[in-house]
Design a protein around this motif. Structure first.
Motif, short mmCIF file in Angstrom:
data_model
loop_
_atom_site.label_atom_id
_atom_site.label_comp_id
_atom_site.label_asym_id
_atom_site.label_seq_id
_atom_site.Cartn_x
_atom_site.Cartn_y
_atom_site.Cartn_z
N SER A 211 35.18 49.31 -3.23
CA SER A 211 34.13 49.17 -4.24
C SER A 211 33.71 50.53 -4.78
O SER A 211 33.51 50.70 -5.99
N PHE A 212 33.60 51.53 -3.90
CA PHE A 212 33.27 52.88 -4.36
C PHE A 212 34.37 53.42 -5.28
O PHE A 212 34.08 54.12 -6.26
N ALA A 213 35.61 53.09 -4.96
CA ALA A 213 36.71 53.54 -5.81
C ALA A 213 36.61 52.94 -7.21
O ALA A 213 36.87 53.62 -8.22
N VAL A 214 36.22 51.67 -7.27
CA VAL A 214 36.04 51.03 -8.58
C VAL A 214 34.92 51.72 -9.36
O VAL A 214 35.04 51.97 -10.57
N VAL A 215 33.83 52.06 -8.66
CA VAL A 215 32.71 52.74 -9.32
C VAL A 215 33.16 54.09 -9.87
O VAL A 215 32.82 54.47 -11.00
N ILE A 216 33.92 54.85 -9.08
CA ILE A 216 34.38 56.16 -9.53
C ILE A 216 35.34 56.02 -10.71
O ILE A 216 35.32 56.82 -11.65
N CYS A 217 36.18 54.98 -10.68
CA CYS A 217 37.07 54.74 -11.83
C CYS A 217 36.24 54.44 -13.08
O CYS A 217 36.56 54.95 -14.17
N LEU A 218 35.20 53.63 -12.93
CA LEU A 218 34.33 53.37 -14.07
C LEU A 218 33.66 54.65 -14.56
O LEU A 218 33.47 54.85 -15.77
N ALA A 219 33.30 55.53 -13.61
CA ALA A 219 32.67 56.79 -14.00
C ALA A 219 33.63 57.65 -14.82
O ALA A 219 33.24 58.27 -15.81
N VAL A 220 34.89 57.69 -14.39
CA VAL A 220 35.90 58.46 -15.14
C VAL A 220 36.10 57.85 -16.53
O VAL A 220 36.17 58.58 -17.54
N LEU A 221 36.20 56.52 -16.60
CA LEU A 221 36.34 55.87 -17.90
C LEU A 221 35.12 56.13 -18.78
O LEU A 221 35.24 56.29 -20.00
N GLY A 222 33.94 56.18 -18.15
CA GLY A 222 32.73 56.47 -18.92
C GLY A 222 32.73 57.88 -19.48
O GLY A 222 32.23 58.11 -20.59
#
Length: 814
Positions: A594-605
């Motif tokens: 789940s943290f990895a998904v959040v970090i991926c979203l942060a990079v996309l953001g």
């Protein structure tokens, strides 16, 4: 001496004029400060000779002013200045090019000639300058020429100097290091934001790059609106002197101004645009090496005092426990069911963390928990299930089924701590080992990248790459802002201290388990330290990655500073939930995924979150549905299966419980928390859709922190509602956390730079140091936030110490 040199200077000038005449030219002797007017064409060329004498050790600078009223770009007037060791030339109209091939033409130009190096001769040195004026025009073009000697060419320490500059009239000055100064800060200020300008520091080398198209070719430079600051060290200039160059740009887009429109045709040409800027430069000595030493001692001693405080607290607890144990040994058992000193655990467990239970001979009847560990020898370690299975369903097995237990209206801790302690403990230790692996694989590329950033800054001299607080950026070695890196030492030291505190508790817990009786496991919150170890590692890594980010802070690498903040917030929420739900908490693999998904979203953001509306729509939908799914999972204690049919089942539940028959929620407290939590998260989603903040990483971090604070407040309120106590240590930690966080946030919101803006606009927010002349507001934020996180972790570690003497079937779940 000057009188004796006059005949020599005159003879030299005559010889040079004769040589020029013999070569076919006709130079005219020039006088400094006199305006010369004339015309040139294809057959007429004008040559002027200016001679002057320099005193020993003196640096004389000459400035040439030229003007021509010609607007014919096909036949510009060419000016060539010949010196002893160089040639400088330009044309009038002088042309600058901007975006979309837009041109800016100036008919008035002035340039400072590269000064001659001072000689060690005893007498004055004689210099001659030739100024050639020519044009290929078939008709006469008028011009004006003025040559002057600069009286204030050399800047002085701690003395402000005011001047003006424009795109066609750049300025530069000389500065020499005093004997007792190893580093200086060049401070430049202006009352006007625009026009955009560039401040450059260049070595004493001719030619000096003082035009918009070449100022970036040499030295160190940064763009400027109202404020700029460059730290210069003596070791970087072998000659112990340098030029400070000021260039005004023809357009303002580089400083955050308007971008020129793409227009074709003659409209693309602009003549004599008024872009004069008043500037003030002051060069002040920077800090001495002793300040670096003081700052490092302050940083380490401040946080080593936490170690001393922890040792004192541990020693006081040890003395109190020993006194209590001695008192218990001297008093006989009173028959009330409370353990006396004969119990082996009391002597080895600190006060407030005692596993003291009832007398060993008391009955265990009425307990709902059937411990699977009773038949195992102390210290045995196995991952296999010790529960026996039967071919027939019996009433005790039905009572032990998790789906039956978790549907009870009033749940107690004994209902959710039925699994084998060793198996659950190993499950939580996976958090610790996984975060170490993640930290290594995440940190090494980050360190390599920021080293590359710093190398690029040092090699190119482009100080617009990194968003420092240039008024308080103290270099050390290859690092441009060592103070911003040093201030992160608190996260690493306090993270390690927290690991030591958790290790001490873990050791005491293991000792207690080795001497346990059959009742010990039925008291207090189950002790699983894997998440605490993971939190300590996360705090240390936050310090490492924050230091990496501050090597060269910019828009591209801000996620380095926030990635482990997400993990810290997430781990704290998981630990808080795990306290009363030890059997149904998330596994390490799903949590880190789940943290990895959040970090991926942060990079996309970071990539798409600036202006792309589609990204915010998708993210908000994911945010809302994730909140609903997690709320469902929490409300039904993990019994609501998350799969493709979750939405159909959720609609059915809403229809039956809210529409068909509106009944009171079975778990009212839990429902209130989840409703408030969903309202908060939906508010964040709406805010993101409407405002689309550029700082997407901080936006996600705000979501995590608000959810953590909401859950912690709910937990403490429910704890007090259940008539549970707050012992002195957790109470002190809560108060210290609130005070330190309040102070830390005050300094956090003192914005000193912002990569959401251009580098020049960011420098408008720069401020001087406030602590020891070495640390700025953001460094103080680093110090205080490290302490605040440490106290926050201690709150989670000690919050339920009052329950260590309470039976688990009396501890409510919320």
């Amino acid at each position: 001496m000057a009188g004796a040199a006059a005949p020599v200077l005159g003879a030299l000038l005559c010889a040079l004029l004769w040589a020029a005449a013999a070569a076919g030219g006709s130079p005219a002797p020039g006088t400094f400060g006199r305006v010369y007017r004339g015309t040139v064409n294809i057959s007429t060329e004008r040559v002027y000779a200016f001679a002057y004498s320099s005193e020993p050790g003196q640096v004389d600078a000459v400035r040439v002013y030229v003007n021509s009223n010609s607007e014919n770009l096909q036949y510009p007037v060419l000016f060539v200045v010949r010196q002893q060791k160089g040639v400088l030339s330009w044309q009038v109209p002088l042309i600058f090019r901007g975006l979309y091939q837009k041109t800016y033409n100036y008919q008035e130009v002035s340039r400072t000639l590269c000064p001659s190096e001072p000689t060690a001769e005893m007498g004055p040195s004689d210099q001659v300058i030739f100024v050639d004026v020519a044009s290929m025009a078939p008709f006469n073009i008028a011009y004006e020429l003025l040559v002057t000697r600069l009286e204030n060419f050399q800047l002085e320490t701690n003395k402000a100097f005011n001047f003006t500059a424009s795109p066609s009239q750049p300025q530069y000055f000389l500065y020499k290091f005093p004997q007792d100064v190893d580093s200086v800060i060049i401070k430049v200020v202006s009352d006007a934001v625009y026009p955009c300008s560039v401040v450059s520091v260049q070595d004493i080398v001719c030619p000096v790059y003082d035009l918009d198209h070449n100022v970036e070719f040499n030295g160190v430079y940064q763009s400027m609106t109202k404020q700029a600051a460059i730290t210069v060290q003596r070791k970087d200039f072998p000659g112990e002197q340098f030029f400070v160059v000021f260039v005004i740009k023809p357009e303002d887009y580089a400083c955050g101004g308007s971008v020129p429109s793409s227009i074709h045709g003659n409209v693309n040409r602009t003549w004599n645009l008024q872009r004069t800027k008043n500037l003030q430069v002051t060069i002040v000595p920077s800090i001495k090496k002793s300040v670096y030493v003081q700052a490092m001692f302050f940083s380490f001693l401040s946080f080593l005092s936490f170690y001393l405080g922890s040792v004192v607290v541990a020693f006081v607890h040890y003395i109190r426990v020993q006194r209590k144990a001695l008192a218990d040994r001297l008093s006989p058992e009173d028959g009330s069911g409370i353990m006396t000193s004969s119990h082996p655990i009391t002597a080895s467990t600190p006060e407030g963390s005692s596993y003291g239970a009832i007398d060993e001979s008391s009955s265990s009847g009425g307990r709902q928990l059937s411990s699977p560990e009773r038949g195992l020898p102390a210290g045995s370690d196995t991952d296999s299930s010790v529960e026996e299975e039967s071919d027939f369903d019996t009433m005790p097995e039905i009572e032990s089924d998790k789906n039956i237990i978790r549907t009870k209206v009033f749940l107690y801790l004994s209902d959710l701590s039925r699994k084998d302690r060793r198996i659950v403990s190993k499950k939580y230790k996976i958090y610790f080992w996984n975060i170490i692996t993640i930290a290594v694989f995440y940190a090494l590329p980050v360190i390599q990248l920021v080293i590359t950033y710093q190398t690029v800054v040092n090699v190119t001299g482009n100080q617009d790459i990194c968003y420092y607080n240039f008024l308080c950026a103290h270099p050390l070695g290859v690092l441009s802002a060592f103070n911003n890196i040093l201030s992160n030492v608190g996260h690493m030291l306090l993270g390690f201290l927290f690991l030591l505190i958790v290790l001490r508790r873990d050791i005491l817990h293991r000792r207690a388990m080795e001497m346990k009786d059959i009742y010990t496991l039925d008291y207090g919150i189950p002790k699983h330290f894997g998440l605490f170890y993971a939190m300590g590692i996360a705090l240390m890594m936050e310090g490492v990655l924050s230091a990496c980010y501050h090597v060269c802070p910019n828009y591209s690498n801000f996620q380095f500073d926030t990635s482990f903040m997400y993990m810290i917030a997430g781990l704290c929420m998981l630990k808080l939930y795990q306290t009363r739900h030890p059997d149904i908490n998330a596994s390490a693999y799903s949590a880190y995924a789940s943290f990895a998904v959040v970090i991926c979203l942060a990079v996309l953001g970071v990539v798409f979150g600036k202006n792309d509306m589609w990204f915010w729509v998708i993210f908000s939908i994911i945010h809302v549905f994730a909140s609903l799914a997690l709320s469902t999972q929490i409300y039904y204690m993990g019994r609501f299966k998350i799969d493709l049919g979750i939405f159909r089942r959720a609609v059915m539940v809403l229809y039956t419980d809210c529409i068909q028959q509106c009944s009171r929620p079975m778990y009212m407290d839990r429902m209130v928390l989840l409703i408030v939590g969903n309202l908060v998260n939906w508010s964040f989603a709406i805010f993101g859709l409407v405002y689309r903040p550029r700082d997407f990483a901080s936006y996600i971090l705000g979501i995590f922190i608000c959810n953590l604070l909401l859950y912690l407040a709910f937990y403490i309120i429910m704890k007090l509602r259940s008539s549970e106590k707050l012992l002195p240590i957790p109470m002190f930690c809560i108060m210290a956390t609130a005070v330190v966080w309040a102070a830390a946030l005050y300094f956090f919101f003192q914005t000193l730079s912002s990569w959401e803006e251009t580098p020049a606009e960011s420098r408008e927010k720069n401020r001087p140091c406030i602590l020891l002349g070495f640390f700025d507001d953001h460094d103080v934020w680093h110090f205080l936030s490290a302490a605040a996180l440490f106290f926050s972790f201690l709150v989670l570690l000690t919050l339920d110490d009052d329950l260590d003497v309470v039976r688990r079937d009396k501890i409510p779940v919320f």
